[in-house]
Design an enzyme around this catalytic site. Structure first.
Site, PDB file in Angstrom:
ATOM      1  N   PHE A 247      19.846  43.390  25.762  1.00  0.00           N
ATOM      2  CA  PHE A 247      19.391  44.058  26.985  1.00  0.00           C
ATOM      3  C   PHE A 247      18.751  43.098  27.975  1.00  0.00           C
ATOM      4  O   PHE A 247      17.919  43.493  28.788  1.00  0.00           O
ATOM      5  CB  PHE A 247      18.431  45.221  26.647  1.00  0.00           C
ATOM      6  CG  PHE A 247      18.803  45.962  25.395  1.00  0.00           C
ATOM      7  CD1 PHE A 247      20.110  46.389  25.201  1.00  0.00           C
ATOM      8  CD2 PHE A 247      17.886  46.192  24.395  1.00  0.00           C
ATOM      9  CE1 PHE A 247      20.484  47.053  24.036  1.00  0.00           C
ATOM     10  CE2 PHE A 247      18.242  46.859  23.222  1.00  0.00           C
ATOM     11  CZ  PHE A 247      19.543  47.287  23.050  1.00  0.00           C
ATOM     12  N   THR A 474      28.591  45.878  23.780  1.00  0.00           N
ATOM     13  CA  THR A 474      29.133  46.625  24.911  1.00  0.00           C
ATOM     14  C   THR A 474      30.578  47.066  24.695  1.00  0.00           C
ATOM     15  O   THR A 474      31.063  47.936  25.404  1.00  0.00           O
ATOM     16  CB  THR A 474      29.057  45.750  26.165  1.00  0.00           C
ATOM     17  OG1 THR A 474      29.534  44.442  25.823  1.00  0.00           O
ATOM     18  CG2 THR A 474      27.637  45.612  26.654  1.00  0.00           C
ATOM     19  N   ALA A 516      33.396  42.692  31.734  1.00  0.00           N
ATOM     20  CA  ALA A 516      34.709  43.354  31.735  1.00  0.00           C
ATOM     21  C   ALA A 516      35.563  42.782  32.868  1.00  0.00           C
ATOM     22  O   ALA A 516      36.738  42.452  32.672  1.00  0.00           O
ATOM     23  CB  ALA A 516      34.550  44.859  31.886  1.00  0.00           C
ATOM     24  N   ILE A 636      38.375  52.471  34.405  1.00  0.00           N
ATOM     25  CA  ILE A 636      37.725  52.538  33.095  1.00  0.00           C
ATOM     26  C   ILE A 636      38.744  52.091  32.043  1.00  0.00           C
ATOM     27  O   ILE A 636      39.761  52.743  31.829  1.00  0.00           O
ATOM     28  CB  ILE A 636      37.237  53.972  32.802  1.00  0.00           C
ATOM     29  CG1 ILE A 636      36.291  54.458  33.914  1.00  0.00           C
ATOM     30  CG2 ILE A 636      36.556  54.039  31.431  1.00  0.00           C
ATOM     31  CD1 ILE A 636      35.074  53.587  34.153  1.00  0.00           C
ATOM     32  N   ASN A 638      38.302  51.640  28.706  1.00  0.00           N
ATOM     33  CA  ASN A 638      38.219  52.372  27.444  1.00  0.00           C
ATOM     34  C   ASN A 638      37.189  53.490  27.585  1.00  0.00           C
ATOM     35  O   ASN A 638      35.983  53.253  27.467  1.00  0.00           O
ATOM     36  CB  ASN A 638      37.827  51.411  26.317  1.00  0.00           C
ATOM     37  CG  ASN A 638      37.808  52.083  24.954  1.00  0.00           C
ATOM     38  OD1 ASN A 638      37.719  53.303  24.844  1.00  0.00           O
ATOM     39  ND2 ASN A 638      37.893  51.283  23.909  1.00  0.00           N
ATOM     40  N   GLU A 712      25.143  48.416  33.041  1.00  0.00           N
ATOM     41  CA  GLU A 712      23.813  48.665  33.588  1.00  0.00           C
ATOM     42  C   GLU A 712      23.658  49.941  34.408  1.00  0.00           C
ATOM     43  O   GLU A 712      22.554  50.478  34.518  1.00  0.00           O
ATOM     44  CB  GLU A 712      23.372  47.440  34.400  1.00  0.00           C
ATOM     45  CG  GLU A 712      22.868  46.340  33.473  1.00  0.00           C
ATOM     46  CD  GLU A 712      23.013  44.934  33.990  1.00  0.00           C
ATOM     47  OE1 GLU A 712      24.122  44.575  34.417  1.00  0.00           O
ATOM     48  OE2 GLU A 712      22.032  44.191  33.961  1.00  0.00           O
TER      49      GLU A 712
HETATM   50 MO1  MOS Z   1      21.552  42.011  31.448  1.00  0.00          MO
HETATM   51  S1  MOS Z   1      19.564  42.425  31.841  1.00  0.00           S
HETATM   52  O1  MOS Z   1      22.072  40.913  32.625  1.00  0.00           O
HETATM   53  O2  MOS Z   1      21.641  41.447  29.868  1.00  0.00           O
END
Ligand code: MOS
Length: 746
Positions: A247, A474, A516, A636, A638, A712
């Site tokens: 994160f 992710t 992505a 999108i 997936n 994000e």
């Molecule tokens: Mo993100 S806060 O760019 O891992």
């Protein structure tokens, strides 16, 4: 004749690394075994500012199994100068240098490393190290330092400073018949990934090391180590194939990496340093931020003025910067805007990028103020937003590459049932609970970075993809596999994706929601090249059915290259390689953002978040019972992993709204709730049904794939929507996050 080609891109697919993760086969940085591995335990200082006067290590050294104790006084010489500690995403300033000298810059600073034969021994011995620190006066209270806040003179790379003011916000605000002016605050927060930071350094002999590091970009750790320790680039390999959450706290190399490498080089042994949960609170955090927002409007709801000034903390040694206020100039059409961002130096560690750095803070402020304005005007909050919709990027004076925010608002409202909302606060009830419905919009920049990838097709018809980027949970492994499988007409099972290794083609850190678009484009290009090469070989085969075909006339499908017009006429790619006498075809490409479209268009993702809360007035308990998040993020790849990304973001938004707070004791200059019992992240019982909508959004400008990124956007706007719902339920406006019980019943 019609043929349907099943494509993986656009279809929900399970994570290709899912089995490895649930069976424990996926190894994390702190789990890698090595013969004779030594373990380091960090001794943390507990004074916020001062000077180490003495470190007594005698008792610790006497513990059987202790190998060596490193302090600033005996550490090996570090050849690197100040600048060598800069990493790929460092803000301006002097990066923290572990065990560099006797200066104490923040509470929790590592002051010694105890290396022992096993972890328990190292930890026990560390408790016997006696550190004496002469304290100096410190300051960690942003409120007291507000007046000293300044505009950072040196801009952080990649972080856009606030735009120039437009019109005259002060005069327009003063002249506005309807005005809202308030201060909105967000507490400091820590990232708290499940996996704590760890580095396992394998001593390979001859000065060479392999480093398993918890990091969102192996190259960042690699370049940091080689610069700081003056090592030849080829002598260091950094590996990080799996990351157990980060994160943002895995973007920069953290001190355990320095310490583990230092000890391994000095002892010529393999060394692991892993941090405790408590020590996870001893580096970067989301800075507490104070937003002063003023919005003025005409009685018909037309916005006349927006002012947004933020003050946030940084450290005494680096000027951390993030984008907090710019969003207020992007969401609405308004002729008079003044945005301002300043930082103040606290005696803490430098803040770090965390979960859409800056955006959910600034958006909480502006989207709360707009909500307050809607009640003052007696206009529905959604309608007020749509009436002031910005069709272009007024910060930059450019069109958006695509912006389906209006559609997101409408589809989200429809799914949520917004039209049934009773406008008056405290007007909706369910049993003894007050019910509140609130909404907010979200925005995040859709970025792309230069990125390389390699695609290797082997004689057995299998494909290997490789690039150095991380998958921080992710779904990167999965979407890259999908893109390549479609491109070459293979099954996903025939594609293996390798990531997180400096021996693979170069990649930036995985962050900013850009992977992505960036890694995806690189894989797309490498596979395109591979298709062309394969096709040339296919045409050259003896009696090739494709001899007279051009590239546009063929399709790659089921491991074959066939004529589009006659899908049974063609060749298998295994035969192509065999005929050409090749055991492999390898192509590597680099994708980069298109400078021309970047100059012409602004690229952002958007969301509309709708929240329902139920509030027990007697107890002050808030339950979030429903959330609909409608997201416009381009193509999108997936829907399954994408939905997961948004759910994760929304949960973090919920944490920001109701739970998460790193509490600083200003007397001690120390974060006090350094554990997951007292730092509360949402648990299952806190998380309601989250309904994710992906709005159709076609973007042919962002990148060849039309992808905008999803890591994000889920958090942005969520805390604001929940806070707005709490006001609707209770009639009480809480302008300070998290909205804890005490703030509701006071
Ligand atoms: Mo993100 S806060 O760019 O891992």
């Amino acid at each position: 004749m019609s043929t349907t080609i099943e494509t993986h891109v656009g279809s929900p697919r399970r994570r290709v690394d899912g089995r490895l993760k649930v069976t424990g086969a996926a190894r994390y940085a702190g789990e890698v075994a090595a013969p004779g591995l030594l373990h380091g335990y960090v001794v943390s200082g507990m004074i916020a500012k001062g000077r180490i006067t003495a470190i007594d290590t005698a008792a610790a050294e006497a513990v059987p199994g202790v190998v060596k104790i490193f302090t600033h006084a005996n550490r090996p010489n570090v050849p690197g100068g100040d600048a060598d500690y800069q990493d790929m995403v460092a803000p301006p300033g002097q990066p923290f240098r572990p065990l560099f000298n006797d200066r104490i810059l923040y509470s929790g600073q590592p002051v010694a490393l105890v290396v022992a034969e096993d972890f328990g021994t190292a930890r026990h011995a560390a408790s016997l190290v006696n550190v004496r620190i002469e304290a100096e006066p410190h300051e960690t209270d942003l409120d007291r330092l507000r007046e000293s806040a300044y505009v950072p003179p040196e801009k952080r790379e990649g972080i856009a400073p606030p735009p120039e003011p437009r019109g005259n916000a002060d005069a327009a605000f003063a002249a506005s018949p309807m005005r809202v002016q308030n201060e909105y605050r967000i507490a400091s927060e820590h990232h708290n990934p499940m996996e704590p930071h760890a580095s396992t350094v394998i001593w390979e002999g001859g000065g060479r090391i392999t480093v398993h590091d918890k990091i969102q970009g192996v190259k960042n750790s690699h370049d940091y180590i080689t610069a700081v320790f003056g090592l030849p680039p080829d002598d260091v390999r950094v590996i990080s194939p799996f990351v157990g959450g980060a994160f943002g706290i895995g973007l920069r190399p953290q001190y355990q990496l320095f310490l583990a490498v230092m000890a391994a080089l000095d002892l010529e042994r393999s060394v692991r340093v892993e941090l405790t949960r408590e020590q996870m609170f001893t580096f970067g955090y989301r800075p507490g931020t104070i937003n002063a927002v003023a919005v003025g409007a005409n009685p018909d709801g037309k916005l006349q003025a927006i002012r947004h000034a933020a003050v946030a903390g940084t450290s005494s040694f680096e000027e951390y910067q993030e984008v907090v206020v710019n969003w207020s100039g992007l969401l609405y059409h308004c002729d008079n805007i003044a945005l301002n961002y300043r930082i103040a130096r606290l005696d803490t560690y430098t803040p770090a990028d965390m979960r859409a750095p800056g955006a959910p803070l600034g958006v909480f402020a502006i989207e709360s103020a707009i909500d307050e304005l809607s009640y003052a005007l007696k206009i529905d909050p959604l309608e007020l937003r749509l009436n002031n919709y910005a069709d272009t990027d007024e910060n930059a004076g450019k069109p958006f590459s695509s912006r389906e925010l209006r559609a997101a608002c409408r589809q989200g409202a429809e799914r949520f049932g917004w039209s049934k909302r009773q406008p008056e606060p405290r007007s909706m009830r369910a049993g003894r609970e007050l019910v509140g419905w609130g909404m907010a919009t979200g925005i995040w920049e859709a970025m792309m970075m230069p990125h390389s990838a390699r695609a290797t097709l082997t004689a057995d018809g299998k494909l290997e993809l490789a690039c150095a980027t991380a998958d921080i949970g992710t779904g990167t492994y999965t979407i890259l596999t999908q893109i390549a499988a479609d491109s070459l007409g293979l099954r996903m099972e025939d594609v293996t994706t390798r990531l997180g290794d400096t021996s693979l083609p170069e990649a930036p850190v995985e962050g900013g929601s850009w992977t992505a678009a960036s890694a995806g484009s690189a894989v797309h290009l490498a596979c395109e090249k591979l298709r062309q090469t394969l096709f040339q070989h296919a045409r050259g085969m003896n009696a090739s059915p494709l001899a007279n075909a051009s590239f546009e006339h063929v399709q790659f499908r089921d491991g074959r290259i066939d004529l589009r017009t006659a899908p049974s006429e063609g060749v298998s790619i295994v035969d192509v390689l065999r005929a050409a006498g090749l055991d492999r075809i390898e192509e590597q490409e680099t994708a980069a953002p298109n400078a021309e479209t970047k100059a012409k268009f602004s690229q952002y993702t958007h969301s509309a978040v709708f929240a329902e809360v139920r509030v027990d007035e007697q107890l002050g308990v808030v339950r979030v019972t429903r959330i609909v998040d409608a997201v416009a993020a381009g193509k999108i790849i997936n829907p399954k992993t994408a939905r997961s990304q948004i759910i994760g973001g929304v949960v973090f938004g919920l944490g920001m709204a109701l739970h998460e707070e790193s509490m600083l004791d200003h007397k001690l200059g120390r974060f006090m709730n350094r554990n997951l019992a007292e730092y509360h992240v949402p648990a299952n019982a806190d998380v309601p049904e989250i309904d994710v909508i992906f709005v159709d959004e076609h973007d042919d400008k962002a990148n060849p794939l039309g992808v905008k990124g999803l890591g994000e956007i889920g958090i942005v706007g969520t805390a604001a929507a929940i806070a707005n719902a709490i006001f609707h339920a209770t009639g009480k406006r809480v302008r300070s996050l998290p909205i804890t019980i005490d703030k509701l019943i006071e």
